[in-house]
Write a protein that holds these residues in place. Sequence first.
Motif, mmCIF file in Angstrom:
data_model
loop_
_atom_site.group_PDB
_atom_site.id
_atom_site.type_symbol
_atom_site.label_atom_id
_atom_site.label_comp_id
_atom_site.label_asym_id
_atom_site.label_seq_id
_atom_site.Cartn_x
_atom_site.Cartn_y
_atom_site.Cartn_z
ATOM 1 N N MET A 1 0.838 -1.194 0.000
ATOM 2 C CA MET A 1 0.000 0.000 0.000
ATOM 3 C C MET A 1 0.878 1.251 0.000
ATOM 4 S SD MET A 1 -3.031 1.062 2.679
ATOM 5 C CE MET A 1 -1.953 1.146 4.111
ATOM 6 N N ILE A 2 0.448 2.229 -0.772
ATOM 7 C CA ILE A 2 1.126 3.528 -0.780
ATOM 8 C C ILE A 2 0.120 4.587 -0.359
ATOM 9 C CG2 ILE A 2 2.328 5.261 -2.165
ATOM 10 C CD1 ILE A 2 3.234 3.022 -4.018
ATOM 11 N N GLU A 3 0.499 5.391 0.627
ATOM 12 C CA GLU A 3 -0.372 6.447 1.124
ATOM 13 C C GLU A 3 0.234 7.811 0.805
ATOM 14 O OE1 GLU A 3 -1.979 5.272 5.295
ATOM 15 O OE2 GLU A 3 -0.030 4.273 5.049
ATOM 16 N N VAL A 4 -0.580 8.684 0.243
ATOM 17 C CA VAL A 4 -0.192 10.078 0.016
ATOM 18 C C VAL A 4 -0.972 10.921 1.010
ATOM 19 C CG1 VAL A 4 -0.130 11.981 -1.639
ATOM 20 C CG2 VAL A 4 0.180 9.619 -2.435
ATOM 21 N N LYS A 5 -0.237 11.706 1.806
ATOM 22 C CA LYS A 5 -0.876 12.471 2.879
ATOM 23 C C LYS A 5 -0.555 13.962 2.732
ATOM 24 C CE LYS A 5 -0.340 8.578 6.115
ATOM 25 N NZ LYS A 5 0.154 8.135 7.439
ATOM 26 N N HIS A 6 -1.570 14.725 2.362
ATOM 27 C CA HIS A 6 -1.493 16.193 2.316
ATOM 28 C C HIS A 6 -0.300 16.672 1.466
ATOM 29 C CE1 HIS A 6 -4.600 16.189 5.366
ATOM 30 N NE2 HIS A 6 -3.849 15.413 6.126
ATOM 31 N N ALA A 7 -0.156 16.086 0.283
ATOM 32 C CA ALA A 7 0.971 16.435 -0.591
ATOM 33 C C ALA A 7 0.751 17.788 -1.267
ATOM 34 C CB ALA A 7 1.166 15.352 -1.657
ATOM 35 N N ILE A 8 1.762 18.629 -1.167
ATOM 36 C CA ILE A 8 1.763 19.928 -1.839
ATOM 37 C C ILE A 8 3.036 20.024 -2.674
ATOM 38 C CG2 ILE A 8 1.881 22.438 -1.516
ATOM 39 C CD1 ILE A 8 0.300 22.061 1.096
ATOM 40 N N LYS A 9 2.882 20.436 -3.926
ATOM 41 C CA LYS A 9 4.037 20.588 -4.810
ATOM 42 C C LYS A 9 3.838 21.803 -5.702
ATOM 43 C CE LYS A 9 7.871 19.694 -6.955
ATOM 44 N NZ LYS A 9 9.167 19.969 -6.277
ATOM 45 N N SER A 10 4.856 22.669 -5.720
ATOM 46 C CA SER A 10 4.813 23.885 -6.535
ATOM 47 C C SER A 10 6.017 23.950 -7.460
ATOM 48 C CB SER A 10 4.800 25.135 -5.639
ATOM 49 O OG SER A 10 3.677 25.140 -4.790
ATOM 50 N N PHE A 11 5.833 24.625 -8.581
ATOM 51 C CA PHE A 11 6.914 24.916 -9.513
ATOM 52 C C PHE A 11 6.875 26.406 -9.821
ATOM 53 C CE2 PHE A 11 5.791 20.490 -10.373
ATOM 54 C CZ PHE A 11 7.030 19.860 -10.361
ATOM 55 N N ASP A 12 7.974 27.099 -9.518
ATOM 56 C CA ASP A 12 8.079 28.540 -9.802
ATOM 57 C C ASP A 12 6.877 29.323 -9.254
ATOM 58 O OD1 ASP A 12 10.492 28.114 -11.193
ATOM 59 O OD2 ASP A 12 9.385 27.600 -13.010
ATOM 60 N N GLY A 13 6.477 28.987 -8.050
ATOM 61 C CA GLY A 13 5.384 29.711 -7.417
ATOM 62 C C GLY A 13 3.994 29.241 -7.806
ATOM 63 N N ASN A 14 3.907 28.306 -8.733
ATOM 64 C CA ASN A 14 2.612 27.774 -9.165
ATOM 65 C C ASN A 14 2.348 26.443 -8.454
ATOM 66 O OD1 ASN A 14 0.246 27.258 -10.662
ATOM 67 N ND2 ASN A 14 1.399 26.111 -12.187
ATOM 68 N N THR A 15 1.334 26.403 -7.624
ATOM 69 C CA THR A 15 1.010 25.193 -6.873
ATOM 70 C C THR A 15 0.284 24.205 -7.772
ATOM 71 O OG1 THR A 15 0.831 26.471 -4.833
ATOM 72 C CG2 THR A 15 -0.091 24.254 -4.816
#
Length: 259
Positions: A1-15
């Motif tokens: 099982m793989i769990e993703v928890k509250h992932a946030i990723k931005s590039f050059d200020g763009n979320t």
Amino acid sequence: MIEVKHAIKSFDGNTVLKDVSTVFETGKTNLIIGQSGSGKTVLMKSVVGIHRIDSGEIVYDGRDITQMKRTELNLLRREIGMLFQGSALFDSMSVLENVKFPLDMFSDMSEEEKIERAKFCLERVELSHAINLAPSEISGGMQKRAAIARAIVLNPKYLFCDEPNSGLDPKTSLLIDQLIQDITHEFNITTIVNTHDMNSVMEIGENIAFICKGEKAWQGTKDDIFDTGCEPLEDFIFASNLFKQVKKAHHIFKDEKKK
């Protein structure tokens, strides 16, 4: 099982990923779907570890990759199989040599054991007759099957498939979908498929995450997808007249069963 928890990723200020949480289940075909630019590819690359998320957790059976050092990540990647969009076979190698390549890189098997393992995987995808051929000598569907054999040769716990049906005709796409699902069940793999192919969704969507504008807008199975109540998903899934007719037939069938 793989769990993703509250992932946030931005590039050059763009979320691109906005507080995404989801679970990819073991022994099931887990699909990530969404429009181009929705963030689904970034999500998959983040789960694989190609992108480092800005915050949140990505947990492989209790192991958070966001806390891992490079050496730990490299060890984890030996448990991962990858099926690339264009198959990514080496033209200078035979089909057998392509499948054996990960074993040459990452195993301490003898040459005889590596050949035996590669042949077993090719037999599993029904390509035993093509072991000595070059990738250029086989069809696109056969190349994809060879790529699947290579992806499972190290007996991975996790399998990632990026647009596995890209460039294939509908009949061959169906065969590839079924093969991916069969292997997932047979070897109890956590399989994640990034796709925009709605036929795949309806055929093998055992656990589907719909990404819309960087957020997880819906999650469910192929059987749930006709009654989601999620307008962006319905616009995406039922954009074609064919799937509108499928949805209509589904509701007629449900109404008949209730009578």
